[in-house]
Design an enzyme around this catalytic site. Structure first.
Site, PDB file in Angstrom:
ATOM      1  N   GLN A  70       0.845  -1.196   0.000  1.00  0.00           N
ATOM      2  CA  GLN A  70       0.000   0.000   0.000  1.00  0.00           C
ATOM      3  C   GLN A  70       0.880   1.245   0.000  1.00  0.00           C
ATOM      4  O   GLN A  70       1.754   1.410   0.851  1.00  0.00           O
ATOM      5  CB  GLN A  70      -0.893  -0.012   1.247  1.00  0.00           C
ATOM      6  CG  GLN A  70      -1.447   1.321   1.706  1.00  0.00           C
ATOM      7  CD  GLN A  70      -2.494   1.884   0.782  1.00  0.00           C
ATOM      8  OE1 GLN A  70      -2.147   2.613  -0.124  1.00  0.00           O
ATOM      9  NE2 GLN A  70      -3.749   1.529   1.005  1.00  0.00           N
ATOM     10  N   ARG A  84       0.140   4.349   0.677  1.00  0.00           N
ATOM     11  CA  ARG A  84      -0.091   5.306   1.757  1.00  0.00           C
ATOM     12  C   ARG A  84       0.383   4.716   3.077  1.00  0.00           C
ATOM     13  O   ARG A  84       0.113   3.562   3.404  1.00  0.00           O
ATOM     14  CB  ARG A  84      -1.584   5.668   1.841  1.00  0.00           C
ATOM     15  CG  ARG A  84      -1.864   6.734   2.874  1.00  0.00           C
ATOM     16  CD  ARG A  84      -3.256   7.297   2.734  1.00  0.00           C
ATOM     17  NE  ARG A  84      -4.271   6.259   2.664  1.00  0.00           N
ATOM     18  CZ  ARG A  84      -5.550   6.522   2.452  1.00  0.00           C
ATOM     19  NH1 ARG A  84      -5.946   7.746   2.252  1.00  0.00           N
ATOM     20  NH2 ARG A  84      -6.420   5.536   2.412  1.00  0.00           N
ATOM     21  N   SER A 122     -19.876   7.822  10.113  1.00  0.00           N
ATOM     22  CA  SER A 122     -20.730   7.869   8.922  1.00  0.00           C
ATOM     23  C   SER A 122     -21.144   6.472   8.483  1.00  0.00           C
ATOM     24  O   SER A 122     -22.319   6.226   8.163  1.00  0.00           O
ATOM     25  CB  SER A 122     -19.978   8.577   7.785  1.00  0.00           C
ATOM     26  OG  SER A 122     -20.711   8.515   6.581  1.00  0.00           O
ATOM     27  N   GLY A 170     -24.172   3.147   6.656  1.00  0.00           N
ATOM     28  CA  GLY A 170     -23.745   1.911   6.022  1.00  0.00           C
ATOM     29  C   GLY A 170     -22.604   2.159   5.052  1.00  0.00           C
ATOM     30  O   GLY A 170     -22.123   3.280   4.888  1.00  0.00           O
ATOM     31  N   GLY A 184      -9.447   0.974  -0.646  1.00  0.00           N
ATOM     32  CA  GLY A 184     -10.475   1.058   0.397  1.00  0.00           C
ATOM     33  C   GLY A 184      -9.965   0.792   1.792  1.00  0.00           C
ATOM     34  O   GLY A 184     -10.746   0.406   2.672  1.00  0.00           O
ATOM     35  N   GLU A 185      -8.657   1.008   2.022  1.00  0.00           N
ATOM     36  CA  GLU A 185      -8.124   0.711   3.359  1.00  0.00           C
ATOM     37  C   GLU A 185      -8.742   1.613   4.420  1.00  0.00           C
ATOM     38  O   GLU A 185      -8.940   1.192   5.567  1.00  0.00           O
ATOM     39  CB  GLU A 185      -6.600   0.838   3.387  1.00  0.00           C
ATOM     40  CG  GLU A 185      -6.016   0.443   4.732  1.00  0.00           C
ATOM     41  CD  GLU A 185      -4.528   0.131   4.687  1.00  0.00           C
ATOM     42  OE1 GLU A 185      -3.918   0.057   5.763  1.00  0.00           O
ATOM     43  OE2 GLU A 185      -3.981  -0.049   3.581  1.00  0.00           O
ATOM     44  N   ARG A 186      -9.069   2.874   4.075  1.00  0.00           N
ATOM     45  CA  ARG A 186      -9.706   3.757   5.052  1.00  0.00           C
ATOM     46  C   ARG A 186     -11.066   3.193   5.458  1.00  0.00           C
ATOM     47  O   ARG A 186     -11.426   3.210   6.647  1.00  0.00           O
ATOM     48  CB  ARG A 186      -9.869   5.161   4.479  1.00  0.00           C
ATOM     49  CG  ARG A 186      -8.582   5.937   4.342  1.00  0.00           C
ATOM     50  CD  ARG A 186      -8.821   7.352   3.808  1.00  0.00           C
ATOM     51  NE  ARG A 186      -9.480   8.185   4.795  1.00  0.00           N
ATOM     52  CZ  ARG A 186     -10.746   8.588   4.735  1.00  0.00           C
ATOM     53  NH1 ARG A 186     -11.521   8.211   3.721  1.00  0.00           N
ATOM     54  NH2 ARG A 186     -11.265   9.353   5.670  1.00  0.00           N
TER      55      ARG A 186
END
Length: 366
Positions: free
Chosen positions: A41, A43, A57, A62, A82-84
């Site tokens: 990754q 980042r 959120s 969802g 989509g790691e966040r």
């Protein structure tokens, strides 16, 4: 949170199966516990406050967007994008995520890295140093700078500037990553030898520069002086921050003048007198501008509306003077920083440090 139907057996897809279906993408809902971060990754840092906001959120609304994963070892999945969302899901206590599973993706796949870089850059979540490292890895994977730029929605110049940041010394890279050194200024600092980069950073942190533009001019002057000294077979080394502060305060005029030959000193004395005489006459322009600036608009209109060219022509003349003043001010700022660099550095003679001088030359021409 709504999820699509799944079975637990889907979470145990094996690498051989993925290889057989290379290139396919299948939509699945998989356990968060079966998802692993990709060690490749690009980042490295995740803002904890923003992760908590995303978690809140996701808990309320969802999962709005699927993550992307590839098949990992022993029933696991490795994140592509989509790691966040994956980290936020763990904070929110969400146990399953919708995912697009990319089958047949091998470790180190350059296209996977490209997707990761493009996603993170588009979201503006990466630090400048993370971008620099990611862009460099893509270039090392035999993508051209232009291809990297197109994939990430940036200009080729932007990608090149970011990659240039990798010339920074580790301590300076860390300062950029933490936001202690502006990225635009860091690019100029990257042109210096590592030792001088660290000394420059010390001065920046001390607040020795009136503005970032002054710091940029100082770094440019340092790079010019390094090159000049290297061409003479020597190495230019910045002085300590305390000595530099004094050099900036007095512009370093005396040390500069003392370095000249007698003939050059005589020439400079004559030319200096001529230039100062011209600068002194600028006070007349200042008086006129001050008068115009304080006049009542109606009176000014009566006086100049009927003049040749009208008010528009007179305003254009003032605008031209303003443009010249900006350029002259920049030249003076650059000169001030050049003087400070010459006064605030030392020269290491080749006979005392030949190896260091060669190292400095190599760094500056890397």
């Amino acid at each position: 949170m709504s999820t699509s139907p799944t079975t637990e057996g889907q979470a145990t897809t094996t690498a051989p199966e993925a290889t057989k279906d290379a290139g396919k993408i299948v939509a699945r809902t998989i356990p968060v516990s079966a998802i692993l971060p990709d060690p490749d990754q690009p980042r490295e840092h995740f803002d904890e406050e923003k992760l908590n906001e995303l978690a809140a959120s996701m808990k309320k609304l969802g999962q709005l967007e699927s993550i992307a994963v590839r098949v990992g070892p022993k029933g696991t999945y490795l994140l592509i994008a989509g790691e966040r969302r994956w980290r936020a899901a763990q904070i929110a206590g969400i146990t399953k995520l919708r995912a697009n599973v990319h089958l047949g993706v091998a470790d180190g796949d350059p296209m996977t890295l490209a997707k990761q870089v493009a996603e993170n850059v588009a979201r503006a979540d990466m630090t400048p140093m993370e971008e620099a490292k990611a862009f460099k890895r893509l270039v090392d994977a035999e993508y051209s700078v232009e291809e990297v730029a197109e994939m990430c929605g940036k200009s080729a110049a932007y990608v090149g500037w970011r990659i240039d940041l990798l010339k920074l010394a580790p301590a300076v890279q860390d300062a950029v990553a933490k936001g202690h050194l502006p990225v635009n200024l860091a690019w100029y600092v990257a042109q210096l030898a590592h030792d001088n980069q660290v000394r420059f950073l010390s001065r920046w942190v001390r607040g020795d520069f009136p503005a970032a533009r002054d710091a940029e001019a100082f770094a440019q002057a340092c790079a010019t002086e390094e090159k000049r000294q290297a061409e003479q077979g020597a190495m230019f080394v910045l002085a300590d921050a305390e000595e530099a502060a004094q050099a900036l305060a007095d512009d370093g005029q005396e040390p500069l003048f003392a370095q000249l030959s007698d003939d050059e000193q005589e020439r400079i004395t004559v030319e200096r007198k001529k230039l100062l005489g011209k600068i002194d006459r600028m006070s007349e322009i200042g008086t006129v501008l001050s008068e115009i600036a304080t006049m009542e608009p109606g009176e000014l209109a009566l006086l100049l509306a009927g003049a040749p060219g009208g008010l528009a022509a007179q305003r254009q003349r003032i605008t031209h003077l303003q443009s010249l003043a900006v350029k002259a001010n920049k030249s003076l700022r650059d000169a001030q920083m050049a003087a400070a660099v010459r006064a605030g550095g030392t020269q290491v003679a080749p006979e005392t440090s030949t190896e260091d001088a060669q190292d400095s030359t190599a760094i500056n021409h890397a």
